[in-house]
Design a protein around this motif. Sequence first.
Motif, PDB file in Angstrom:
ATOM      1  N   MET A   1      15.620  -2.232  36.955  1.00  0.00           N
ATOM      2  CA  MET A   1      15.069  -2.592  38.244  1.00  0.00           C
ATOM      3  C   MET A   1      14.782  -1.342  39.084  1.00  0.00           C
ATOM      4  N   TYR A   2      15.769  -0.417  39.164  1.00  0.00           N
ATOM      5  CA  TYR A   2      15.579   0.806  39.938  1.00  0.00           C
ATOM      6  C   TYR A   2      15.403   1.984  38.989  1.00  0.00           C
ATOM      7  N   SER A   3      14.411   2.811  39.249  1.00  0.00           N
ATOM      8  CA  SER A   3      14.218   3.995  38.410  1.00  0.00           C
ATOM      9  C   SER A   3      14.888   5.228  39.019  1.00  0.00           C
ATOM     10  N   PHE A   4      15.281   5.162  40.281  1.00  0.00           N
ATOM     11  CA  PHE A   4      15.989   6.253  40.935  1.00  0.00           C
ATOM     12  C   PHE A   4      17.483   5.928  40.942  1.00  0.00           C
ATOM     13  N   PRO A   5      18.342   6.944  40.943  1.00  0.00           N
ATOM     14  CA  PRO A   5      19.796   6.680  40.967  1.00  0.00           C
ATOM     15  C   PRO A   5      20.186   5.868  42.210  1.00  0.00           C
ATOM     16  N   LEU A   6      21.064   4.903  42.023  1.00  0.00           N
ATOM     17  CA  LEU A   6      21.497   4.061  43.140  1.00  0.00           C
ATOM     18  C   LEU A   6      22.114   4.858  44.298  1.00  0.00           C
ATOM     19  N   PRO A   7      22.915   5.891  44.030  1.00  0.00           N
ATOM     20  CA  PRO A   7      23.437   6.664  45.166  1.00  0.00           C
ATOM     21  C   PRO A   7      22.322   7.330  45.986  1.00  0.00           C
ATOM     22  N   TYR A   8      21.263   7.741  45.323  1.00  0.00           N
ATOM     23  CA  TYR A   8      20.120   8.325  46.036  1.00  0.00           C
ATOM     24  C   TYR A   8      19.453   7.258  46.906  1.00  0.00           C
ATOM     25  N   LEU A   9      19.279   6.067  46.360  1.00  0.00           N
ATOM     26  CA  LEU A   9      18.679   4.978  47.136  1.00  0.00           C
ATOM     27  C   LEU A   9      19.574   4.599  48.312  1.00  0.00           C
ATOM     28  N   SER A  10      20.880   4.628  48.090  1.00  0.00           N
ATOM     29  CA  SER A  10      21.826   4.358  49.169  1.00  0.00           C
ATOM     30  C   SER A  10      21.713   5.441  50.246  1.00  0.00           C
ATOM     31  N   PHE A  11      21.646   6.688  49.814  1.00  0.00           N
ATOM     32  CA  PHE A  11      21.442   7.813  50.732  1.00  0.00           C
ATOM     33  C   PHE A  11      20.207   7.571  51.597  1.00  0.00           C
ATOM     34  N   LEU A  12      19.105   7.200  50.960  1.00  0.00           N
ATOM     35  CA  LEU A  12      17.858   6.986  51.698  1.00  0.00           C
ATOM     36  C   LEU A  12      17.951   5.804  52.657  1.00  0.00           C
ATOM     37  N   ALA A  13      18.619   4.744  52.234  1.00  0.00           N
ATOM     38  CA  ALA A  13      18.784   3.576  53.115  1.00  0.00           C
ATOM     39  C   ALA A  13      19.616   3.956  54.340  1.00  0.00           C
ATOM     40  N   HIS A  14      20.696   4.690  54.122  1.00  0.00           N
ATOM     41  CA  HIS A  14      21.506   5.129  55.258  1.00  0.00           C
ATOM     42  C   HIS A  14      20.741   6.118  56.131  1.00  0.00           C
ATOM     43  N   PHE A  15      19.960   6.972  55.518  1.00  0.00           N
ATOM     44  CA  PHE A  15      19.203   7.990  56.241  1.00  0.00           C
ATOM     45  C   PHE A  15      18.128   7.355  57.120  1.00  0.00           C
ATOM     46  N   HIS A  16      17.366   6.430  56.544  1.00  0.00           N
ATOM     47  CA  HIS A  16      16.213   5.868  57.252  1.00  0.00           C
ATOM     48  C   HIS A  16      16.491   4.587  58.021  1.00  0.00           C
ATOM     49  N   GLU A  17      17.371   3.762  57.527  1.00  0.00           N
ATOM     50  CA  GLU A  17      17.573   2.454  58.138  1.00  0.00           C
ATOM     51  C   GLU A  17      18.689   2.464  59.181  1.00  0.00           C
ATOM     52  N   SER A  18      19.864   2.966  58.821  1.00  0.00           N
ATOM     53  CA  SER A  18      20.988   2.953  59.768  1.00  0.00           C
ATOM     54  C   SER A  18      21.198   4.308  60.435  1.00  0.00           C
TER      55      SER A  18
ATOM     56  N   CYS B   1      22.031  -5.069  50.462  1.00  0.00           N
ATOM     57  CA  CYS B   1      23.318  -4.732  51.090  1.00  0.00           C
ATOM     58  C   CYS B   1      23.642  -5.723  52.191  1.00  0.00           C
ATOM     59  N   THR B   2      24.925  -5.910  52.403  1.00  0.00           N
ATOM     60  CA  THR B   2      25.330  -6.761  53.521  1.00  0.00           C
ATOM     61  C   THR B   2      25.040  -6.017  54.815  1.00  0.00           C
ATOM     62  N   PRO B   3      24.638  -6.720  55.862  1.00  0.00           N
ATOM     63  CA  PRO B   3      24.281  -6.051  57.119  1.00  0.00           C
ATOM     64  C   PRO B   3      25.377  -5.150  57.678  1.00  0.00           C
ATOM     65  N   SER B   4      26.630  -5.530  57.526  1.00  0.00           N
ATOM     66  CA  SER B   4      27.708  -4.724  58.099  1.00  0.00           C
ATOM     67  C   SER B   4      27.793  -3.337  57.476  1.00  0.00           C
ATOM     68  N   ILE B   5      27.307  -3.185  56.269  1.00  0.00           N
ATOM     69  CA  ILE B   5      27.365  -1.888  55.601  1.00  0.00           C
ATOM     70  C   ILE B   5      26.421  -0.896  56.273  1.00  0.00           C
ATOM     71  N   LEU B   6      25.265  -1.353  56.707  1.00  0.00           N
ATOM     72  CA  LEU B   6      24.249  -0.432  57.196  1.00  0.00           C
ATOM     73  C   LEU B   6      24.003  -0.498  58.696  1.00  0.00           C
ATOM     74  N   GLU B   7      24.589  -1.441  59.409  1.00  0.00           N
ATOM     75  CA  GLU B   7      24.335  -1.557  60.841  1.00  0.00           C
ATOM     76  C   GLU B   7      25.578  -1.148  61.619  1.00  0.00           C
TER      77      GLU B   7
ATOM     78  N   SER C   1      14.358  -2.155  48.946  1.00  0.00           N
ATOM     79  CA  SER C   1      14.901  -3.263  48.155  1.00  0.00           C
ATOM     80  C   SER C   1      16.419  -3.146  48.074  1.00  0.00           C
ATOM     81  N   PHE C   2      16.894  -1.933  47.837  1.00  0.00           N
ATOM     82  CA  PHE C   2      18.334  -1.686  47.806  1.00  0.00           C
ATOM     83  C   PHE C   2      18.953  -2.062  49.152  1.00  0.00           C
ATOM     84  N   HIS C   3      18.325  -1.637  50.231  1.00  0.00           N
ATOM     85  CA  HIS C   3      18.817  -1.930  51.581  1.00  0.00           C
ATOM     86  C   HIS C   3      18.895  -3.434  51.814  1.00  0.00           C
ATOM     87  N   GLN C   4      17.901  -4.169  51.359  1.00  0.00           N
ATOM     88  CA  GLN C   4      17.888  -5.630  51.526  1.00  0.00           C
ATOM     89  C   GLN C   4      19.054  -6.284  50.786  1.00  0.00           C
TER      90      GLN C   4
END
Length: 179
Positions: A1-18, A133-139, A128-131
């Motif tokens: 499903m993901y071609s990039f490492p999940l920790p990198y996607l998590s990094f980006l979600a935290h960086f851009h979204e929260s 995640c539970t909201p409490s993780i990123l908000e 997609s990774f951000h979606q």
Amino acid sequence: MYSFPLPYLSFLAHFHESHDYFECHEVLEEYWKEKTDQSRDSVWVGLIQTAVSLYHHRRGNFAGAQKMAAKALKILQSRTGELAGLGIDSEAFLRQLSCRLQEITEGKAFAEMAIPFLDKEVVLQYRSFHQSCTPSILEKDAAYLRNKHLLRDRSPILNAREQALKQRHGQTADQSANL
């Protein structure tokens, strides 16, 4: 499903979204320690230092922010191919980071930053990774994001430091006894 490492996607979600730059550091540092050769000049370290710089800048620690931004810039300037492999527009990102370093040096107020991308697939994947995640993780609220390092449980870190100190003192005593 993901071609990039999940920790990198998590990094980006935290960086851009929260905009949780402390968490960016945490997730990518863990990945760097577990999945790489732990090179101090890897692209991962440059991204970690970018996030740490933003964390310090938000808190008003201009000296720490400047130091981390300069280190990140130095590393990432030599890792443009790897940045591109991560879907990042390396030229725009380095220009942006350089401008941020200048702003920090001039004592300008913190502003959030976005990593520019050439490959839109990475954006789709981190969103997609951000979606998923539970909201409490990123908000999180602003005070929490600004002071996160003060609010976490540091007992494992403090215990490890205490053990290392005991070992050093124990080794010193043993070495002295052998003299």
